[in-house]
Write a protein that holds these residues in place. Sequence first.
Motif, PDB file in Angstrom:
ATOM      1  N   SER A   1       0.746  -1.227  -0.064  1.00  0.00           N
ATOM      2  CA  SER A   1      -0.147  -0.036   0.064  1.00  0.00           C
ATOM      3  C   SER A   1       0.836   1.202   0.004  1.00  0.00           C
ATOM      4  O   SER A   1       0.243   2.362  -0.247  1.00  0.00           O
ATOM      5  CB  SER A   1      -0.852   0.174   1.206  1.00  0.00           C
ATOM      6  N   GLY A   2       2.125   1.128   0.337  1.00  0.00           N
ATOM      7  CA  GLY A   2       2.968   2.095   0.396  1.00  0.00           C
ATOM      8  C   GLY A   2       3.187   2.782   1.909  1.00  0.00           C
ATOM      9  O   GLY A   2       3.909   3.576   2.215  1.00  0.00           O
ATOM     10  N   LYS A   3       2.371   2.396   2.688  1.00  0.00           N
ATOM     11  CA  LYS A   3       2.260   2.656   4.135  1.00  0.00           C
ATOM     12  C   LYS A   3       3.465   1.730   4.920  1.00  0.00           C
ATOM     13  O   LYS A   3       3.768   0.794   4.518  1.00  0.00           O
ATOM     14  CB  LYS A   3       0.992   2.376   4.898  1.00  0.00           C
ATOM     15  N   PRO A   4       4.035   2.433   5.932  1.00  0.00           N
ATOM     16  CA  PRO A   4       4.988   1.786   6.497  1.00  0.00           C
ATOM     17  C   PRO A   4       4.720   0.399   7.040  1.00  0.00           C
ATOM     18  O   PRO A   4       3.441  -0.116   7.438  1.00  0.00           O
ATOM     19  CB  PRO A   4       5.266   2.505   7.919  1.00  0.00           C
ATOM     20  N   ASP A   5       5.691  -0.485   7.122  1.00  0.00           N
ATOM     21  CA  ASP A   5       5.477  -1.826   7.735  1.00  0.00           C
ATOM     22  C   ASP A   5       5.196  -1.470   9.100  1.00  0.00           C
ATOM     23  O   ASP A   5       5.493  -0.490   9.674  1.00  0.00           O
ATOM     24  CB  ASP A   5       6.887  -2.568   7.901  1.00  0.00           C
ATOM     25  N   GLN A   6       4.112  -2.422   9.626  1.00  0.00           N
ATOM     26  CA  GLN A   6       3.428  -2.146  11.013  1.00  0.00           C
ATOM     27  C   GLN A   6       4.342  -2.209  12.457  1.00  0.00           C
ATOM     28  O   GLN A   6       3.990  -1.622  13.239  1.00  0.00           O
ATOM     29  CB  GLN A   6       2.274  -2.956  11.036  1.00  0.00           C
ATOM     30  N   GLN A   7       5.583  -2.793  12.070  1.00  0.00           N
ATOM     31  CA  GLN A   7       6.457  -2.795  13.125  1.00  0.00           C
ATOM     32  C   GLN A   7       7.645  -2.164  12.829  1.00  0.00           C
ATOM     33  O   GLN A   7       8.884  -2.275  13.742  1.00  0.00           O
ATOM     34  CB  GLN A   7       6.751  -4.372  13.273  1.00  0.00           C
ATOM     35  N   PHE A   8       7.747  -1.304  11.713  1.00  0.00           N
ATOM     36  CA  PHE A   8       9.021  -0.586  11.381  1.00  0.00           C
ATOM     37  C   PHE A   8       9.535   0.297  12.509  1.00  0.00           C
ATOM     38  O   PHE A   8      10.580   0.220  12.799  1.00  0.00           O
ATOM     39  CB  PHE A   8       8.697   0.096  10.235  1.00  0.00           C
ATOM     40  N   THR A   9       8.410   1.027  13.138  1.00  0.00           N
ATOM     41  CA  THR A   9       9.040   1.935  14.072  1.00  0.00           C
ATOM     42  C   THR A   9       9.505   1.318  15.290  1.00  0.00           C
ATOM     43  O   THR A   9      10.555   1.740  15.871  1.00  0.00           O
ATOM     44  CB  THR A   9       8.012   3.038  14.387  1.00  0.00           C
ATOM     45  N   ALA A  10       8.800   0.318  15.854  1.00  0.00           N
ATOM     46  CA  ALA A  10       9.314  -0.490  16.962  1.00  0.00           C
ATOM     47  C   ALA A  10      10.528  -0.982  16.739  1.00  0.00           C
ATOM     48  O   ALA A  10      11.432  -1.231  17.416  1.00  0.00           O
ATOM     49  CB  ALA A  10       8.241  -1.377  17.192  1.00  0.00           C
ATOM     50  N   ASN A  11      10.880  -1.842  15.418  1.00  0.00           N
ATOM     51  CA  ASN A  11      12.042  -2.499  15.203  1.00  0.00           C
ATOM     52  C   ASN A  11      13.168  -1.562  15.204  1.00  0.00           C
ATOM     53  O   ASN A  11      14.249  -1.947  15.574  1.00  0.00           O
ATOM     54  CB  ASN A  11      11.646  -3.334  13.678  1.00  0.00           C
ATOM     55  N   LEU A  12      13.042  -0.528  14.363  1.00  0.00           N
ATOM     56  CA  LEU A  12      14.140   0.524  14.398  1.00  0.00           C
ATOM     57  C   LEU A  12      14.416   0.816  15.626  1.00  0.00           C
ATOM     58  O   LEU A  12      15.666   1.118  16.050  1.00  0.00           O
ATOM     59  CB  LEU A  12      13.882   1.563  13.577  1.00  0.00           C
ATOM     60  N   ARG A  13      13.470   1.388  16.699  1.00  0.00           N
ATOM     61  CA  ARG A  13      13.826   1.752  17.680  1.00  0.00           C
ATOM     62  C   ARG A  13      14.484   0.539  18.850  1.00  0.00           C
ATOM     63  O   ARG A  13      15.459   0.983  19.580  1.00  0.00           O
ATOM     64  CB  ARG A  13      12.436   2.157  18.544  1.00  0.00           C
ATOM     65  N   GLY A  14      14.125  -0.619  18.627  1.00  0.00           N
ATOM     66  CA  GLY A  14      14.576  -1.707  19.491  1.00  0.00           C
ATOM     67  C   GLY A  14      16.272  -1.849  18.827  1.00  0.00           C
ATOM     68  O   GLY A  14      17.082  -2.141  19.689  1.00  0.00           O
ATOM     69  N   CYS A  15      16.441  -1.660  17.581  1.00  0.00           N
ATOM     70  CA  CYS A  15      17.766  -2.046  16.784  1.00  0.00           C
ATOM     71  C   CYS A  15      18.710  -0.778  17.522  1.00  0.00           C
ATOM     72  O   CYS A  15      19.739  -0.946  17.882  1.00  0.00           O
ATOM     73  CB  CYS A  15      17.853  -1.958  15.457  1.00  0.00           C
ATOM     74  N   ARG A  16      18.302   0.407  17.536  1.00  0.00           N
ATOM     75  CA  ARG A  16      19.106   1.469  17.916  1.00  0.00           C
ATOM     76  C   ARG A  16      19.212   1.262  19.387  1.00  0.00           C
ATOM     77  O   ARG A  16      20.641   1.670  19.793  1.00  0.00           O
ATOM     78  CB  ARG A  16      18.133   2.730  17.950  1.00  0.00           C
ATOM     79  N   GLU A  17      17.958   1.103  20.242  1.00  0.00           N
ATOM     80  CA  GLU A  17      18.572   0.785  21.844  1.00  0.00           C
ATOM     81  C   GLU A  17      19.727  -0.108  21.959  1.00  0.00           C
ATOM     82  O   GLU A  17      20.313  -0.102  22.780  1.00  0.00           O
ATOM     83  CB  GLU A  17      17.183   0.584  22.335  1.00  0.00           C
ATOM     84  N   GLN A  18      19.672  -1.098  21.098  1.00  0.00           N
ATOM     85  CA  GLN A  18      20.592  -2.263  21.290  1.00  0.00           C
ATOM     86  C   GLN A  18      21.898  -2.382  20.727  1.00  0.00           C
ATOM     87  O   GLN A  18      22.974  -2.946  20.639  1.00  0.00           O
ATOM     88  CB  GLN A  18      19.968  -3.752  20.933  1.00  0.00           C
TER      89      GLN A  18
END
Length: 258
Positions: free
Chosen positions: A37-54
């Motif tokens: 649809s062009g909308k973000p993956d539903q977990q993109f924000t959470a996944n990116l935040r988790g990767c940055r934190e770790q």
Amino acid sequence: MDKYVGIDVSDAQGVIDWGLVRKDGCRFAILRSTRHSGKPDQQFTANLRGCREQGIPVAVYKYTYAKTVGEAVVEAQQVLRLLREHNLRCKIFWDVEDKEYLHPLGREKLTEVIKATERTITGAGYEFGIYVGLYVYKERWFDFTQFAGPLWTARYPVSGVKTLADIPQEKYKPDMGRGLYGWQFTSTGRVKGIKTGVDLDLLYEAPASLEQSPPEEAIPNQEERFVFFSEQISYVQAQHLLETANQMRIKGKVFREV
């Protein structure tokens, strides 16, 4: 040759405990950017935040459905917009494997469509890479010689559930006619912190290479710059100027000059 093991994920993996993922030995992650649809993956924000934190380096991928140059540009702009919103500069891998949408285009047309994507992404200052299954290369869906960016390929040499410790033998590495940046070696991986099966990957360069440094002309933590406009140009025109400034890493706001 140095090899680093990691994963690629989407919202199909649900909510991920990235602390457990890192402790299990994951060295990097490639995240799905946008959906059909062009909308973000539903977990993109959470996944990116988790990767940055770790402290897990990331890149993104886009499963493309584009059948025309125009559609390719739209898809690329959607991904770029998402990355800018999250202040993320990284490699963008174009996932070319859909038999229904892409294979019928033929070699010449599909090459043209992918080149349009590449121009849009590299023109915005991001590195463009391609992801394909080995069969796409063998069947010559498009002209691989037209693309010199990092190549990430899927080939699953051994069946069964695998962990991050189950690195395959190099004799099974896909032969793509040139060096590989990454190898997806299974889709049935098991990683602590992820409740579903997950794709496991090897990188042949340091994971830090997934992310990009700001352009040399960028000034980190610079004071915010403002884009003024007067009655002589419209608000829409001012917004376009601001978008151009953002591509140049110049931050600012639009407001009417008084």
